[in-house]
Design a protein around this motif. Sequence first.
Motif, PDB file in Angstrom:
ATOM      1  N   GLU A   1       0.652  -1.101   0.063  1.00  0.00           N
ATOM      2  CA  GLU A   1      -0.126   0.033   0.141  1.00  0.00           C
ATOM      3  C   GLU A   1       0.770   1.180  -0.043  1.00  0.00           C
ATOM      4  O   GLU A   1       0.367   2.429  -0.315  1.00  0.00           O
ATOM      5  CB  GLU A   1      -0.874   0.005   1.360  1.00  0.00           C
TER       6      GLU A   1
ATOM      7  N   SER B   1       2.694   2.354   2.617  1.00  0.00           N
ATOM      8  CA  SER B   1       3.038   2.829   3.972  1.00  0.00           C
ATOM      9  C   SER B   1       1.868   2.014   4.819  1.00  0.00           C
ATOM     10  O   SER B   1       0.888   1.699   4.619  1.00  0.00           O
ATOM     11  CB  SER B   1       2.838   4.202   4.248  1.00  0.00           C
TER      12      SER B   1
ATOM     13  N   VAL C   1      -1.208   4.600   5.320  1.00  0.00           N
ATOM     14  CA  VAL C   1      -2.213   4.262   4.306  1.00  0.00           C
ATOM     15  C   VAL C   1      -2.841   2.901   4.198  1.00  0.00           C
ATOM     16  O   VAL C   1      -4.211   2.745   4.248  1.00  0.00           O
ATOM     17  CB  VAL C   1      -1.462   4.315   2.705  1.00  0.00           C
ATOM     18  N   ARG C   2      -2.203   1.669   4.717  1.00  0.00           N
ATOM     19  CA  ARG C   2      -2.672   0.571   4.881  1.00  0.00           C
ATOM     20  C   ARG C   2      -3.927   0.878   5.979  1.00  0.00           C
ATOM     21  O   ARG C   2      -5.070  -0.028   5.797  1.00  0.00           O
ATOM     22  CB  ARG C   2      -1.613  -0.405   5.405  1.00  0.00           C
TER      23      ARG C   2
ATOM     24  N   GLN D   1      -5.536   3.546   6.680  1.00  0.00           N
ATOM     25  CA  GLN D   1      -6.721   4.172   6.115  1.00  0.00           C
ATOM     26  C   GLN D   1      -7.733   3.151   5.230  1.00  0.00           C
ATOM     27  O   GLN D   1      -8.788   3.260   5.289  1.00  0.00           O
ATOM     28  CB  GLN D   1      -6.346   5.244   5.526  1.00  0.00           C
ATOM     29  N   THR D   2      -6.971   2.455   4.478  1.00  0.00           N
ATOM     30  CA  THR D   2      -7.743   1.367   3.619  1.00  0.00           C
ATOM     31  C   THR D   2      -8.504   0.431   4.494  1.00  0.00           C
ATOM     32  O   THR D   2      -9.627   0.051   4.050  1.00  0.00           O
ATOM     33  CB  THR D   2      -6.655   0.411   2.937  1.00  0.00           C
TER      34      THR D   2
ATOM     35  N   ASP E   1      -4.337  13.469   6.129  1.00  0.00           N
ATOM     36  CA  ASP E   1      -4.911  14.000   4.960  1.00  0.00           C
ATOM     37  C   ASP E   1      -5.970  15.066   5.485  1.00  0.00           C
ATOM     38  O   ASP E   1      -6.289  15.862   4.952  1.00  0.00           O
ATOM     39  CB  ASP E   1      -5.516  13.273   4.100  1.00  0.00           C
TER      40      ASP E   1
ATOM     41  N   LEU F   1      -0.949  11.815   4.267  1.00  0.00           N
ATOM     42  CA  LEU F   1      -0.805  10.445   5.137  1.00  0.00           C
ATOM     43  C   LEU F   1       0.203   9.734   4.225  1.00  0.00           C
ATOM     44  O   LEU F   1       0.881   8.741   4.731  1.00  0.00           O
ATOM     45  CB  LEU F   1      -2.308   9.600   5.119  1.00  0.00           C
ATOM     46  N   ALA F   2       0.259   9.808   2.938  1.00  0.00           N
ATOM     47  CA  ALA F   2       1.192   8.649   1.953  1.00  0.00           C
ATOM     48  C   ALA F   2       2.534   9.124   2.383  1.00  0.00           C
ATOM     49  O   ALA F   2       3.263   8.229   2.196  1.00  0.00           O
ATOM     50  CB  ALA F   2       0.869   9.122   0.733  1.00  0.00           C
ATOM     51  N   SER F   3       2.859  10.260   2.924  1.00  0.00           N
ATOM     52  CA  SER F   3       4.532  10.787   3.230  1.00  0.00           C
ATOM     53  C   SER F   3       4.568   9.968   4.363  1.00  0.00           C
ATOM     54  O   SER F   3       5.818   9.982   4.914  1.00  0.00           O
ATOM     55  CB  SER F   3       4.513  12.130   3.320  1.00  0.00           C
ATOM     56  N   SER F   4       4.031   9.324   5.201  1.00  0.00           N
ATOM     57  CA  SER F   4       4.013   8.632   6.507  1.00  0.00           C
ATOM     58  C   SER F   4       5.352   7.576   6.139  1.00  0.00           C
ATOM     59  O   SER F   4       6.016   7.130   7.036  1.00  0.00           O
ATOM     60  CB  SER F   4       2.828   7.992   6.937  1.00  0.00           C
TER      61      SER F   4
END
Length: 215
Positions: free
Chosen positions: A110, A112, A115-116, A118-119, A154, A179-182
Amino acid sequence: MPDTIAVIGGTGALGRGIARRLAKAGRAVIVGSRSAQSAQRAADELGHDIRAAANADAAAGADLIIVTVPFAAQEATLKEIAPAASGKVVVDATVPLVPPRVARVQLPEEGSAAVRAQTILGPDVAVVGAFHNVAAAKLMGDARILCDVLVFGDDKQARAQVVELSEAMGLRAFQAGPLASSAAAEALTSVLIFLNKSYGINGAGLQITGEAKPA
Ligand SMILES: NC(=O)c1ccc[n+]([C@@H]2O[C@H](COP(=O)([O-])OP(=O)(O)OC[C@H]3O[C@@H](n4cnc5c(N)ncnc54)[C@H](OP(=O)(O)O)[C@@H]3O)[C@@H](O)[C@H]2O)c1
């Protein structure tokens, strides 16, 4: 500011440290565990009026939820608390370490762990990634911690809330992006583990240099 904070996996190294610092700062804290008895033992040891509950009950009783479990347990834990997390901020501190090579960056498909999360939790939850780089043992002491907290998410309001909480815990914290930058902070933890091993450092940390403009 949240009225009550649940620390899921709060019986562990990082969760105990976070729970202790938050409670010392006057926040209402519930330590969560897969076992209500283990949670109660941890709460009794930590003191500061920390309460205890099984993970799902802890999440249900809190306005803000902090998840501190191993990567291998992240999915099961998040699925367990998902019904209680709807509409809330969930701070995920999971570092996607894959033993035995924990000093090597191994991010999940995913991108990170955050992000996982959040999914898994879905769009009704504001996931924030934080605390990836702070050594748990340092949170159990009262000395100043020479490690900044990078906070990703986000939802800007949720991010700001977690910066405030970190500061209440005596940490310097920065809103560090979406969040993706985590992925960057999660990856850095393996680098810090490598430095600990190579140079005999007791809990290597990370600090941002430069002067911020006055607000
Ligand atoms: N330790 C650090 O210095 C540090 C620093 C930054 C980030 N992190 C990250 O924060 C997370 C927690 O780290 P930690 O060192 O606190 O972990 P830990 O002590 O090994 O585990 C934390 C808690 O997770 C729960 N857990 C749930 N499912 C589990 C399973 N299948 N196997 C083992 N434990 C399970 C356990 O609580 P119950 O048995 O009570 O349910 C345990 O006490 C990890 O993702 C780690 O990478 C750690």
